[in-house]
Design a protein around this motif. Sequence first.
Motif, PDB file in Angstrom:
ATOM      1  N   ASN A 126       0.800  -1.229   0.000  1.00 46.69           N
ATOM      2  CA  ASN A 126       0.000   0.000   0.000  1.00 46.69           C
ATOM      3  C   ASN A 126       0.830   1.276   0.000  1.00 46.69           C
ATOM      4  OD1 ASN A 126      -2.459  -1.520   0.153  1.00 46.69           O
ATOM      5  ND2 ASN A 126      -2.078  -1.821   2.339  1.00 46.69           N
ATOM      6  N   ASP A 127       2.104   1.176  -0.316  1.00 49.79           N
ATOM      7  CA  ASP A 127       2.942   2.367  -0.369  1.00 49.79           C
ATOM      8  C   ASP A 127       2.468   3.278  -1.507  1.00 49.79           C
ATOM      9  OD1 ASP A 127       5.267   4.111  -1.164  1.00 49.79           O
ATOM     10  OD2 ASP A 127       6.201   3.050   0.505  1.00 49.79           O
ATOM     11  N   PRO A 128       2.315   4.580  -1.241  1.00 47.04           N
ATOM     12  CA  PRO A 128       1.844   5.496  -2.293  1.00 47.04           C
ATOM     13  C   PRO A 128       2.800   5.611  -3.474  1.00 47.04           C
ATOM     14  CG  PRO A 128       2.557   6.708  -0.336  1.00 47.04           C
ATOM     15  CD  PRO A 128       2.492   5.267   0.051  1.00 47.04           C
ATOM     16  N   ALA A 129       4.065   5.229  -3.299  1.00 45.22           N
ATOM     17  CA  ALA A 129       5.025   5.291  -4.400  1.00 45.22           C
ATOM     18  C   ALA A 129       4.982   4.046  -5.278  1.00 45.22           C
ATOM     19  CB  ALA A 129       6.433   5.500  -3.849  1.00 45.22           C
ATOM     20  N   ASN A 130       4.192   3.057  -4.905  1.00 47.11           N
ATOM     21  CA  ASN A 130       4.102   1.846  -5.717  1.00 47.11           C
ATOM     22  C   ASN A 130       3.611   2.158  -7.124  1.00 47.11           C
ATOM     23  OD1 ASN A 130       4.933   0.153  -3.667  1.00 47.11           O
ATOM     24  ND2 ASN A 130       2.892  -0.595  -3.160  1.00 47.11           N
ATOM     25  N   ALA A 138      16.046   6.212 -10.680  1.00 49.16           N
ATOM     26  CA  ALA A 138      14.899   5.843  -9.846  1.00 49.16           C
ATOM     27  C   ALA A 138      14.162   7.081  -9.344  1.00 49.16           C
ATOM     28  CB  ALA A 138      15.367   4.992  -8.670  1.00 49.16           C
ATOM     29  N   ARG A 139      14.900   8.134  -9.034  1.00 45.58           N
ATOM     30  CA  ARG A 139      14.257   9.379  -8.586  1.00 45.58           C
ATOM     31  C   ARG A 139      13.348   9.949  -9.682  1.00 45.58           C
ATOM     32  NH1 ARG A 139      16.102  11.912  -4.067  1.00 45.58           N
ATOM     33  NH2 ARG A 139      17.872  10.935  -2.981  1.00 45.58           N
ATOM     34  N   ILE A 140      13.856   9.958 -10.902  1.00 48.25           N
ATOM     35  CA  ILE A 140      13.022  10.421 -12.012  1.00 48.25           C
ATOM     36  C   ILE A 140      11.824   9.497 -12.186  1.00 48.25           C
ATOM     37  CG2 ILE A 140      12.953  10.876 -14.495  1.00 48.25           C
ATOM     38  CD1 ILE A 140      14.654  12.862 -12.911  1.00 48.25           C
ATOM     39  N   ALA A 141      12.050   8.195 -12.060  1.00 51.35           N
ATOM     40  CA  ALA A 141      10.973   7.215 -12.246  1.00 51.35           C
ATOM     41  C   ALA A 141       9.855   7.413 -11.220  1.00 51.35           C
ATOM     42  CB  ALA A 141      11.543   5.808 -12.152  1.00 51.35           C
ATOM     43  N   ILE A 142      10.215   7.739  -9.992  1.00 51.55           N
ATOM     44  CA  ILE A 142       9.194   7.976  -8.962  1.00 51.55           C
ATOM     45  C   ILE A 142       8.312   9.153  -9.365  1.00 51.55           C
ATOM     46  CG2 ILE A 142       8.862   8.781  -6.583  1.00 51.55           C
ATOM     47  CD1 ILE A 142      11.329   7.063  -5.860  1.00 51.55           C
ATOM     48  N   LEU A 143       8.919  10.202  -9.902  1.00 53.16           N
ATOM     49  CA  LEU A 143       8.144  11.364 -10.349  1.00 53.16           C
ATOM     50  C   LEU A 143       7.270  11.011 -11.552  1.00 53.16           C
ATOM     51  CD1 LEU A 143      10.918  14.094 -10.033  1.00 53.16           C
ATOM     52  CD2 LEU A 143       8.995  13.693  -8.480  1.00 53.16           C
ATOM     53  N   VAL A 144       7.796  10.193 -12.459  1.00 56.46           N
ATOM     54  CA  VAL A 144       7.004   9.763 -13.611  1.00 56.46           C
ATOM     55  C   VAL A 144       5.804   8.948 -13.139  1.00 56.46           C
ATOM     56  CG1 VAL A 144       7.012   8.319 -15.689  1.00 56.46           C
ATOM     57  CG2 VAL A 144       8.963   9.817 -15.187  1.00 56.46           C
ATOM     58  N   ARG A 152       4.069   9.367 -10.619  1.00 53.99           N
ATOM     59  CA  ARG A 152       3.022  10.248 -10.076  1.00 53.99           C
ATOM     60  C   ARG A 152       2.275  10.996 -11.176  1.00 53.99           C
ATOM     61  NH1 ARG A 152       6.670  13.319  -5.482  1.00 53.99           N
ATOM     62  NH2 ARG A 152       7.117  11.501  -4.139  1.00 53.99           N
ATOM     63  N   ALA A 153       2.874  11.083 -12.344  1.00 50.97           N
ATOM     64  CA  ALA A 153       2.313  11.881 -13.428  1.00 50.97           C
ATOM     65  C   ALA A 153       1.240  11.092 -14.187  1.00 50.97           C
ATOM     66  CB  ALA A 153       3.422  12.304 -14.388  1.00 50.97           C
ATOM     67  N   ASP A 154       0.454  11.825 -14.943  1.00 51.71           N
ATOM     68  CA  ASP A 154      -0.627  11.204 -15.711  1.00 51.71           C
ATOM     69  C   ASP A 154      -0.093  10.754 -17.076  1.00 51.71           C
ATOM     70  OD1 ASP A 154      -3.091  10.321 -16.493  1.00 51.71           O
ATOM     71  OD2 ASP A 154      -3.845  12.310 -17.057  1.00 51.71           O
ATOM     72  N   LEU A 189       6.479  15.016 -20.431  1.00 47.67           N
ATOM     73  CA  LEU A 189       6.791  15.639 -19.151  1.00 47.67           C
ATOM     74  C   LEU A 189       7.930  16.645 -19.305  1.00 47.67           C
ATOM     75  CD1 LEU A 189       6.578  12.534 -16.778  1.00 47.67           C
ATOM     76  CD2 LEU A 189       4.808  14.227 -17.305  1.00 47.67           C
ATOM     77  N   SER A 190       7.969  17.598 -18.396  1.00 48.52           N
ATOM     78  CA  SER A 190       8.963  18.656 -18.449  1.00 48.52           C
ATOM     79  C   SER A 190      10.290  18.208 -17.859  1.00 48.52           C
ATOM     80  CB  SER A 190       8.462  19.894 -17.691  1.00 48.52           C
ATOM     81  OG  SER A 190       9.510  20.821 -17.489  1.00 48.52           O
ATOM     82  N   ARG A 191      11.338  18.254 -18.635  1.00 49.54           N
ATOM     83  CA  ARG A 191      12.668  17.888 -18.185  1.00 49.54           C
ATOM     84  C   ARG A 191      13.114  18.803 -17.044  1.00 49.54           C
ATOM     85  NH1 ARG A 191      17.718  15.762 -20.571  1.00 49.54           N
ATOM     86  NH2 ARG A 191      16.467  15.036 -22.323  1.00 49.54           N
ATOM     87  N   VAL A 192      12.865  20.091 -17.182  1.00 46.55           N
ATOM     88  CA  VAL A 192      13.300  21.051 -16.168  1.00 46.55           C
ATOM     89  C   VAL A 192      12.594  20.789 -14.836  1.00 46.55           C
ATOM     90  CG1 VAL A 192      13.343  23.492 -15.513  1.00 46.55           C
ATOM     91  CG2 VAL A 192      13.853  22.815 -17.880  1.00 46.55           C
ATOM     92  N   SER A 193      11.291  20.563 -14.875  1.00 49.61           N
ATOM     93  CA  SER A 193      10.542  20.311 -13.640  1.00 49.61           C
ATOM     94  C   SER A 193      11.016  19.041 -12.952  1.00 49.61           C
ATOM     95  CB  SER A 193       9.042  20.211 -13.950  1.00 49.61           C
ATOM     96  OG  SER A 193       8.542  21.433 -14.436  1.00 49.61           O
TER      97      SER A 193
END
Length: 284
Positions: free
Chosen positions: A107-111, A169-175, A177-179, A210-214
């Motif tokens: 149930n981790d929200p990052a899953n 992995a850091r970028i992947a976590i943000l991806v 979350r995105a739609d 997705l925005s590279r800068v963001s």
Amino acid sequence: MQKAINLGLAAAVALLGAGLAYSIATRPEPGLSQAEIEDLLARAPAQPAAQSEAIDTAAIGPVIEDYLLANPRLLERMSVELETQIRAEEGERARIALAALEDEIYNDPANIVLGNPEGDVTLVEMFDYNCGYCRQVVADVMSLVEEDPNLRVILKEFPILSQNSVDAARIAILVGRADVDYQDFHTALFSARGQVDTQAALAAAESLGLSRVSLELEMTAPDVSDALQRTYTIAQALGISGTPTFIIGDEVIPGALPKADLVRRIEAMRECGATVCADTGQNG
């Protein structure tokens, strides 16, 4: 595990020899004739009465050697039994840890959830984008998602091989979350040539709009670091140190498991609620 098995065998052999030397006169082993027993006793030097309980290693050695030569399958049986016991103990420890970590794992929200979010069986994969074995299994895992409409797959970022892996992995976590379609991002990175690093991950994310800068600005945010740390904590509790590692039911499975083995475990979970059904003898 092999070191433990070897130590256990050595201890067992020593105990076997001691037991033979101590009890051979009063409790002969099956298969030894009276003449053989008398011969073994004659070869062991006499000990003073005060030391009758002491074990003479010089006398035990030949006894052990003769016995094992006469029963060569004994060590094989001992090795199998010891390994079985060790695996059972490890499995029990894993089951206890998995039960305690159920909420954190599932149930981790990052899953990242692929397949059917309400599926009747869940397969968890912990992976590193620079892991060659993870690259080998990605096609099998994706095909399971496509072929099994009742399977839920959870992907957990577990970067352990390099700083490049951590950055990706850091970028992947943000991806995640995105739609956008994370599966496209996931397969694109595993199809990339060379090291998967920040730039490779940003390029794959940018191809999805997705925005590279963001992403670059957000990749070191505390909540991203926290998501990675939660996975590291789970891995430490379960004794996981490599990728890929799969979790299904009450089993932790390290390594690049073949698709057929994953399918058998999934089917067993549906049949009996465990990865091995005792009544059918089904196993991986």
